[in-house]
Design a protein around this motif. Sequence first.
Motif, PDB file in Angstrom:
ATOM      1  N   GLN A 114      28.420  -6.377 -40.400  1.00 17.35           N
ATOM      2  CA  GLN A 114      28.225  -4.941 -40.628  1.00 17.35           C
ATOM      3  C   GLN A 114      26.861  -4.702 -41.269  1.00 17.35           C
ATOM      4  OE1 GLN A 114      30.970  -3.145 -43.382  1.00 17.35           O
ATOM      5  NE2 GLN A 114      30.532  -1.066 -42.665  1.00 17.35           N
ATOM      6  N   TYR A 134      30.257  -1.593 -34.471  1.00 14.79           N
ATOM      7  CA  TYR A 134      29.278  -2.437 -35.161  1.00 14.79           C
ATOM      8  C   TYR A 134      28.937  -1.862 -36.523  1.00 14.79           C
ATOM      9  CZ  TYR A 134      24.648  -4.332 -36.290  1.00 14.79           C
ATOM     10  OH  TYR A 134      23.578  -4.899 -36.929  1.00 14.79           O
ATOM     11  N   GLU A 135      28.661  -0.577 -36.569  1.00 12.99           N
ATOM     12  CA  GLU A 135      28.290   0.048 -37.839  1.00 12.99           C
ATOM     13  C   GLU A 135      29.442   0.059 -38.834  1.00 12.99           C
ATOM     14  OE1 GLU A 135      26.901   3.819 -36.484  1.00 12.99           O
ATOM     15  OE2 GLU A 135      24.859   3.083 -36.076  1.00 12.99           O
ATOM     16  N   ALA A 136      30.684   0.037 -38.320  1.00 13.82           N
ATOM     17  CA  ALA A 136      31.852   0.004 -39.199  1.00 13.82           C
ATOM     18  C   ALA A 136      32.242  -1.418 -39.603  1.00 13.82           C
ATOM     19  CB  ALA A 136      33.032   0.685 -38.508  1.00 13.82           C
ATOM     20  N   GLY A 137      31.589  -2.408 -39.003  1.00 14.74           N
ATOM     21  CA  GLY A 137      31.891  -3.799 -39.333  1.00 14.74           C
ATOM     22  C   GLY A 137      33.135  -4.339 -38.675  1.00 14.74           C
ATOM     23  N   HIS A 153      33.275  -4.734 -35.109  1.00 15.01           N
ATOM     24  CA  HIS A 153      32.929  -5.154 -33.743  1.00 15.01           C
ATOM     25  C   HIS A 153      33.155  -6.652 -33.568  1.00 15.01           C
ATOM     26  CE1 HIS A 153      30.965  -5.590 -29.948  1.00 15.01           C
ATOM     27  NE2 HIS A 153      29.878  -6.167 -30.439  1.00 15.01           N
TER      28      HIS A 153
END
Length: 366
Positions: free
Chosen positions: A161, A244-247, A249
Amino acid sequence: MRAINGDDVIEAVEGCVAALGPALDRDWKDVRAGGLDWSCHETAEHLTGAMFGYASRLVIGAQDWLPAGITFDEDADAPGVLEVIRSAGALLAATVRTTPRQVRAVHPYPFGSADREGFAAMGIAEVLLHTHDIAQGLQIAYEPSEELAESVLTWLFPHVQPGPAPWPTLLWATGRGELPGRAPVTEWRWRNNLVIPAERLTLTGVRPAAARDLRLGGDGGYEWIEGGPFEGTRDAAGSLVKAYEAGVHRPEFGVFALVRKEDGRAVGGIGFHGAPDEEGRVEIGYDLVEGARGQGYATEALRTLAEWALARDDVDTLFATIEGDNLPSQRVVDRAGFTRATLEEERVAHEQHERDSGLQLYIRRR
Protein backbone atom coordinates in the motif's frame (compact mmCIF):
# COMPACT_ATOMS: atom_id res chain seq x y z
CA MET A 1 2.51 6.69 -11.26
CA ARG A 2 4.17 6.74 -14.67
CA ALA A 3 5.88 4.60 -17.28
CA ILE A 4 9.44 3.44 -16.68
CA ASN A 5 12.24 3.29 -19.24
CA GLY A 6 15.96 3.48 -19.95
CA ASP A 7 16.12 7.19 -19.16
CA ASP A 8 15.04 6.39 -15.61
CA VAL A 9 17.89 3.90 -15.29
CA ILE A 10 20.36 6.62 -16.31
CA GLU A 11 18.79 9.09 -13.88
CA ALA A 12 19.13 6.61 -11.02
CA VAL A 13 22.77 5.84 -11.87
CA GLU A 14 23.75 9.49 -12.21
CA GLY A 15 22.12 10.15 -8.84
CA CYS A 16 24.22 7.35 -7.38
CA VAL A 17 27.44 8.76 -8.84
CA ALA A 18 26.65 12.28 -7.65
CA ALA A 19 25.83 11.12 -4.13
CA LEU A 20 28.88 8.89 -3.69
CA GLY A 21 31.34 11.23 -5.44
CA PRO A 22 32.34 13.04 -2.23
CA ALA A 23 33.65 9.74 -0.81
CA LEU A 24 36.08 8.86 -3.63
CA ASP A 25 39.07 9.21 -1.33
CA ARG A 26 37.73 6.57 1.09
CA ASP A 27 38.63 2.87 1.14
CA TRP A 28 35.25 1.26 0.53
CA LYS A 29 36.56 -2.21 1.33
CA ASP A 30 36.90 -1.42 5.04
CA VAL A 31 33.44 0.10 5.52
CA ARG A 32 30.27 -1.92 6.00
CA ALA A 33 27.32 -0.85 3.84
CA GLY A 34 24.49 0.20 6.12
CA GLY A 35 22.63 -2.79 7.54
CA LEU A 36 24.13 -5.27 5.06
CA ASP A 37 26.80 -7.87 5.75
CA TRP A 38 28.74 -6.62 2.71
CA SER A 39 31.33 -3.87 2.59
CA CYS A 40 30.60 -0.80 0.49
CA HIS A 41 32.96 -2.22 -2.15
CA GLU A 42 31.14 -5.58 -2.20
CA THR A 43 27.78 -3.84 -2.36
CA ALA A 44 28.90 -1.78 -5.35
CA GLU A 45 30.12 -4.97 -7.02
CA HIS A 46 26.76 -6.62 -6.43
CA LEU A 47 24.93 -3.58 -7.80
CA THR A 48 27.07 -3.55 -10.94
CA GLY A 49 26.70 -7.28 -11.45
CA ALA A 50 22.93 -7.05 -11.10
CA MET A 51 22.62 -4.42 -13.83
CA PHE A 52 24.97 -6.33 -16.12
CA GLY A 53 23.04 -9.55 -15.49
CA TYR A 54 19.71 -7.89 -16.23
CA ALA A 55 21.02 -6.41 -19.49
CA SER A 56 22.69 -9.63 -20.64
CA ARG A 57 19.54 -11.70 -20.11
CA LEU A 58 17.10 -9.17 -21.50
CA VAL A 59 19.07 -8.45 -24.67
CA ILE A 60 18.67 -12.06 -25.88
CA GLY A 61 15.47 -12.93 -24.03
CA ALA A 62 17.37 -15.61 -22.09
CA GLN A 63 15.17 -18.29 -20.54
CA ASP A 64 17.99 -19.74 -18.42
CA TRP A 65 20.61 -18.18 -16.20
CA LEU A 66 23.76 -17.12 -18.05
CA PRO A 67 27.12 -18.37 -16.70
CA ALA A 68 28.65 -14.90 -16.45
CA GLY A 69 29.02 -12.04 -14.02
CA ILE A 70 31.13 -9.03 -13.05
CA THR A 71 33.96 -9.03 -10.53
CA PHE A 72 36.01 -5.94 -9.79
CA ASP A 73 39.78 -6.08 -10.13
CA GLU A 74 41.57 -6.47 -6.82
CA ASP A 75 43.04 -2.99 -7.07
CA ALA A 76 39.79 -1.29 -8.10
CA ASP A 77 39.43 2.03 -6.26
CA ALA A 78 36.28 4.07 -5.64
CA PRO A 79 36.60 6.24 -8.80
CA GLY A 80 36.97 3.11 -10.93
CA VAL A 81 34.03 1.47 -9.20
CA LEU A 82 31.76 4.40 -10.01
CA GLU A 83 32.82 4.32 -13.65
CA VAL A 84 31.91 0.63 -13.86
CA ILE A 85 28.54 1.38 -12.27
CA ARG A 86 27.95 4.06 -14.92
CA SER A 87 28.96 1.64 -17.67
CA ALA A 88 26.67 -1.14 -16.45
CA GLY A 89 23.82 1.35 -16.08
CA ALA A 90 24.30 2.57 -19.65
CA LEU A 91 24.23 -1.03 -20.92
CA LEU A 92 20.98 -1.74 -19.09
CA ALA A 93 19.40 1.52 -20.25
CA ALA A 94 20.29 0.85 -23.89
CA THR A 95 18.95 -2.68 -23.66
CA VAL A 96 15.67 -1.51 -22.15
CA ARG A 97 15.26 1.10 -24.90
CA THR A 98 15.82 -1.36 -27.76
CA THR A 99 14.13 -4.52 -26.51
CA PRO A 100 10.67 -5.20 -28.02
CA ARG A 101 7.72 -4.86 -25.65
CA GLN A 102 6.77 -8.55 -25.74
CA VAL A 103 10.23 -9.97 -24.90
CA ARG A 104 10.62 -11.56 -21.47
CA ALA A 105 13.71 -13.07 -19.89
CA VAL A 106 14.33 -15.24 -16.88
CA HIS A 107 14.00 -13.81 -13.38
CA PRO A 108 12.71 -15.82 -10.43
CA TYR A 109 10.54 -13.35 -8.50
CA PRO A 110 7.84 -14.45 -8.39
CA PHE A 111 6.65 -15.88 -11.71
CA GLY A 112 9.91 -16.77 -13.47
CA SER A 113 10.33 -13.91 -15.94
CA ALA A 114 10.30 -10.15 -16.45
CA ASP A 115 9.82 -7.77 -19.38
CA ARG A 116 11.84 -4.69 -20.27
CA GLU A 117 9.98 -2.48 -17.80
CA GLY A 118 10.48 -5.08 -15.09
CA PHE A 119 14.22 -5.23 -15.69
CA ALA A 120 14.40 -1.43 -15.78
CA ALA A 121 12.54 -1.24 -12.47
CA MET A 122 14.76 -3.91 -10.90
CA GLY A 123 17.88 -2.10 -12.06
CA ILE A 124 16.60 1.16 -10.61
CA ALA A 125 15.67 -0.56 -7.36
CA GLU A 126 19.19 -2.02 -7.09
CA VAL A 127 20.71 1.42 -7.66
CA LEU A 128 18.46 3.32 -5.27
CA LEU A 129 18.59 0.82 -2.43
CA HIS A 130 22.28 -0.04 -2.60
CA THR A 131 23.32 3.57 -3.04
CA HIS A 132 21.39 4.15 0.17
CA ASP A 133 23.28 1.29 1.84
CA ILE A 134 26.69 2.53 0.67
CA ALA A 135 25.91 6.13 1.58
CA GLN A 136 24.76 5.04 5.01
CA GLY A 137 28.01 3.17 5.54
CA LEU A 138 30.09 6.13 4.36
CA GLN A 139 27.92 8.52 6.42
CA ILE A 140 26.94 10.74 3.53
CA ALA A 141 23.50 12.03 2.55
CA TYR A 142 21.45 10.39 -0.18
CA GLU A 143 17.83 10.66 -1.24
CA PRO A 144 16.64 9.88 -4.79
CA SER A 145 13.80 11.61 -6.57
CA GLU A 146 10.33 10.73 -5.36
CA GLU A 147 9.34 9.89 -8.95
CA LEU A 148 11.97 7.16 -9.21
CA ALA A 149 11.00 5.69 -5.85
CA GLU A 150 7.32 5.77 -6.81
CA SER A 151 8.07 4.06 -10.12
CA VAL A 152 9.83 1.21 -8.34
CA LEU A 153 6.89 0.81 -5.97
CA THR A 154 4.22 0.81 -8.67
CA TRP A 155 6.12 -1.57 -10.96
CA LEU A 156 7.67 -4.00 -8.47
CA PHE A 157 5.69 -3.65 -5.22
CA PRO A 158 2.03 -3.78 -6.31
CA HIS A 159 1.21 -5.64 -3.09
CA VAL A 160 2.46 -2.74 -0.91
CA GLN A 161 0.00 0.00 0.00
CA PRO A 162 1.37 3.46 -0.85
CA GLY A 163 2.63 5.36 2.16
CA PRO A 164 2.91 9.07 2.98
CA ALA A 165 5.87 9.44 0.59
CA PRO A 166 7.45 6.98 -1.91
CA TRP A 167 11.06 6.91 -0.71
CA PRO A 168 10.35 6.16 2.98
CA THR A 169 7.77 3.59 1.82
CA LEU A 170 10.33 1.85 -0.40
CA LEU A 171 12.87 1.80 2.42
CA TRP A 172 10.24 0.31 4.76
CA ALA A 173 9.11 -2.25 2.16
CA THR A 174 12.69 -3.51 1.82
CA GLY A 175 13.43 -3.69 5.54
CA ARG A 176 15.47 -0.49 5.64
CA GLY A 177 13.21 1.84 7.56
CA GLU A 178 10.05 2.37 9.56
CA LEU A 179 6.61 3.67 8.68
CA PRO A 180 4.14 4.87 11.32
CA GLY A 181 1.40 2.32 11.88
CA ARG A 182 3.11 -0.49 10.00
CA ALA A 183 5.03 -3.43 11.39
CA PRO A 184 8.73 -3.73 10.53
CA VAL A 185 9.53 -5.72 7.39
CA THR A 186 11.95 -8.60 7.97
CA GLU A 187 11.48 -10.56 4.71
CA TRP A 188 10.57 -9.16 1.33
CA ARG A 189 10.58 -9.80 -2.40
CA TRP A 190 9.61 -7.57 -5.26
CA ARG A 191 7.04 -8.89 -7.71
CA ASN A 192 7.20 -8.82 -11.48
CA ASN A 193 3.89 -9.16 -13.28
CA LEU A 194 2.26 -12.49 -14.03
CA VAL A 195 2.03 -13.57 -17.66
CA ILE A 196 -0.13 -16.55 -18.66
CA PRO A 197 0.32 -17.93 -22.18
CA ALA A 198 -2.65 -19.10 -24.25
CA GLU A 199 -2.74 -20.40 -27.81
CA ARG A 200 -2.94 -17.11 -29.72
CA LEU A 201 -2.86 -14.68 -26.82
CA THR A 202 -0.69 -13.78 -23.86
CA LEU A 203 -2.54 -12.74 -20.70
CA THR A 204 -0.27 -10.00 -19.40
CA GLY A 205 -0.71 -8.79 -15.83
CA VAL A 206 -1.41 -5.05 -15.62
CA ARG A 207 0.69 -3.20 -13.04
CA PRO A 208 -0.71 -0.33 -10.93
CA ALA A 209 1.21 2.27 -12.96
CA ALA A 210 -0.23 0.95 -16.22
CA ALA A 211 -3.70 0.63 -14.67
CA ARG A 212 -3.69 4.28 -13.65
CA ASP A 213 -2.74 5.32 -17.17
CA LEU A 214 -5.58 3.20 -18.59
CA ARG A 215 -8.02 4.68 -16.12
CA LEU A 216 -7.00 8.18 -17.17
CA GLY A 217 -7.52 7.46 -20.87
CA GLY A 218 -4.03 6.30 -21.88
CA ASP A 219 -2.93 3.06 -23.49
CA GLY A 220 -1.26 1.62 -20.38
CA GLY A 221 1.93 1.02 -22.35
CA TYR A 222 0.24 -1.43 -24.73
CA GLU A 223 -0.23 -1.11 -28.48
CA TRP A 224 -3.98 -1.57 -29.01
CA ILE A 225 -5.85 -2.47 -32.13
CA GLU A 226 -8.12 0.29 -33.42
CA GLY A 227 -10.86 1.17 -30.97
CA GLY A 228 -9.07 -0.10 -27.89
CA PRO A 229 -9.03 -0.33 -25.02
CA PHE A 230 -12.74 -0.91 -24.45
CA GLU A 231 -14.51 0.85 -21.60
CA GLY A 232 -14.77 -2.28 -19.47
CA THR A 233 -10.99 -2.59 -19.39
CA ARG A 234 -10.65 1.04 -18.27
CA ASP A 235 -13.22 0.47 -15.52
CA ALA A 236 -11.41 -2.64 -14.33
CA ALA A 237 -8.12 -0.73 -14.31
CA GLY A 238 -9.75 1.89 -12.11
CA SER A 239 -10.83 -0.80 -9.66
CA LEU A 240 -7.28 -2.15 -9.62
CA VAL A 241 -5.89 1.28 -8.72
CA LYS A 242 -8.41 1.66 -5.90
CA ALA A 243 -7.44 -1.75 -4.52
CA TYR A 244 -3.74 -0.85 -4.75
CA GLU A 245 -4.25 2.44 -2.95
CA ALA A 246 -6.26 0.65 -0.24
CA GLY A 247 -3.54 -1.96 0.23
CA VAL A 248 -5.76 -4.92 -0.74
CA HIS A 249 -4.54 -5.52 -4.30
CA ARG A 250 -3.35 -9.06 -5.00
CA PRO A 251 -1.56 -8.83 -8.36
CA GLU A 252 -2.35 -12.37 -9.52
CA PHE A 253 -6.06 -11.60 -9.05
CA GLY A 254 -5.98 -8.31 -10.89
CA VAL A 255 -6.40 -7.35 -14.54
CA PHE A 256 -4.72 -8.88 -17.59
CA ALA A 257 -4.29 -7.31 -21.01
CA LEU A 258 -4.99 -9.74 -23.85
CA VAL A 259 -2.00 -9.38 -26.16
CA ARG A 260 -2.06 -11.08 -29.53
CA LYS A 261 1.07 -13.15 -30.13
CA GLU A 262 1.15 -12.62 -33.89
CA ASP A 263 1.67 -8.85 -33.71
CA GLY A 264 2.02 -7.89 -30.03
CA ARG A 265 -1.15 -5.79 -30.09
CA ALA A 266 -3.69 -5.75 -27.27
CA VAL A 267 -7.24 -6.79 -28.14
CA GLY A 268 -9.00 -6.73 -24.78
CA GLY A 269 -8.85 -7.30 -21.06
CA ILE A 270 -9.77 -9.99 -18.56
CA GLY A 271 -9.47 -10.32 -14.82
CA PHE A 272 -10.96 -10.87 -11.40
CA HIS A 273 -13.23 -8.73 -9.25
CA GLY A 274 -10.84 -9.10 -6.33
CA ALA A 275 -9.18 -11.96 -4.49
CA PRO A 276 -11.01 -15.22 -3.63
CA ASP A 277 -13.18 -15.15 -0.52
CA GLU A 278 -12.72 -17.53 2.40
CA GLU A 279 -14.75 -20.17 0.57
CA GLY A 280 -12.54 -19.99 -2.53
CA ARG A 281 -15.04 -18.10 -4.70
CA VAL A 282 -14.00 -15.36 -7.09
CA GLU A 283 -15.72 -13.49 -9.91
CA ILE A 284 -14.21 -13.12 -13.35
CA GLY A 285 -14.95 -10.63 -16.14
CA TYR A 286 -13.67 -9.76 -19.60
CA ASP A 287 -14.17 -7.59 -22.66
CA LEU A 288 -12.81 -7.24 -26.18
CA VAL A 289 -12.26 -4.36 -28.53
CA GLU A 290 -15.04 -4.52 -31.12
CA GLY A 291 -12.62 -5.32 -33.96
CA ALA A 292 -11.42 -8.46 -32.14
CA ARG A 293 -14.83 -9.99 -31.49
CA GLY A 294 -16.14 -13.09 -33.18
CA GLN A 295 -12.71 -14.71 -33.46
CA GLY A 296 -12.70 -16.87 -30.33
CA TYR A 297 -10.32 -14.66 -28.36
CA ALA A 298 -12.67 -14.22 -25.40
CA THR A 299 -13.28 -17.97 -25.13
CA GLU A 300 -9.57 -18.71 -25.33
CA ALA A 301 -8.71 -16.12 -22.69
CA LEU A 302 -11.52 -17.11 -20.32
CA ARG A 303 -10.73 -20.81 -20.56
CA THR A 304 -7.02 -20.15 -19.97
CA LEU A 305 -7.54 -17.91 -16.94
CA ALA A 306 -10.19 -20.22 -15.48
CA GLU A 307 -7.88 -23.23 -15.72
CA TRP A 308 -5.04 -21.25 -14.17
CA ALA A 309 -7.24 -20.13 -11.27
CA LEU A 310 -8.84 -23.51 -10.57
CA ALA A 311 -5.42 -25.14 -10.41
CA ARG A 312 -4.69 -23.05 -7.30
CA ASP A 313 -5.40 -24.24 -3.78
CA ASP A 314 -7.22 -21.02 -2.87
CA VAL A 315 -9.83 -21.13 -5.68
CA ASP A 316 -12.75 -23.56 -5.79
CA THR A 317 -15.42 -21.70 -7.74
CA LEU A 318 -15.46 -19.08 -10.50
CA PHE A 319 -18.45 -16.82 -11.19
CA ALA A 320 -19.35 -14.78 -14.24
CA THR A 321 -22.37 -12.49 -14.43
CA ILE A 322 -23.84 -11.64 -17.84
CA GLU A 323 -26.75 -9.55 -19.01
CA GLY A 324 -29.72 -11.61 -20.12
CA ASP A 325 -29.69 -10.28 -23.67
CA ASN A 326 -25.93 -10.66 -24.19
CA LEU A 327 -26.07 -13.92 -26.14
CA PRO A 328 -22.49 -13.76 -27.53
CA SER A 329 -21.05 -13.51 -24.00
CA GLN A 330 -23.28 -16.34 -22.81
CA ARG A 331 -21.89 -18.52 -25.59
CA VAL A 332 -18.34 -17.56 -24.52
CA VAL A 333 -18.80 -18.74 -20.93
CA ASP A 334 -20.51 -21.90 -22.13
CA ARG A 335 -17.59 -22.77 -24.42
CA ALA A 336 -15.17 -21.98 -21.58
CA GLY A 337 -16.73 -24.62 -19.32
CA PHE A 338 -19.15 -22.50 -17.25
CA THR A 339 -22.72 -23.59 -16.61
CA ARG A 340 -25.81 -21.55 -15.77
CA ALA A 341 -26.42 -21.33 -12.03
CA THR A 342 -29.56 -22.81 -10.54
CA LEU A 343 -32.37 -20.52 -9.45
CA GLU A 344 -31.39 -21.11 -5.82
CA GLU A 345 -27.74 -20.27 -6.50
CA GLU A 346 -28.80 -17.07 -8.26
CA ARG A 347 -31.11 -16.16 -5.37
CA VAL A 348 -28.30 -16.62 -2.83
CA ALA A 349 -25.91 -14.64 -4.99
CA HIS A 350 -28.35 -11.77 -5.28
CA GLU A 351 -29.14 -11.73 -1.55
CA GLN A 352 -25.77 -12.48 0.02
CA HIS A 353 -23.41 -10.96 -2.51
CA GLU A 354 -25.53 -8.05 -3.72
CA ARG A 355 -25.41 -9.09 -7.35
CA ASP A 356 -27.78 -7.35 -9.75
CA SER A 357 -30.93 -9.43 -10.13
CA GLY A 358 -31.01 -8.54 -13.84
CA LEU A 359 -27.79 -10.45 -14.47
CA GLN A 360 -27.52 -14.15 -15.19
CA LEU A 361 -25.02 -16.11 -13.10
CA TYR A 362 -22.63 -18.68 -14.58
CA ILE A 363 -20.38 -20.96 -12.54
CA ARG A 364 -17.34 -23.13 -13.11
CA ARG A 365 -16.04 -25.31 -10.29
CA ARG A 366 -12.81 -27.14 -9.69
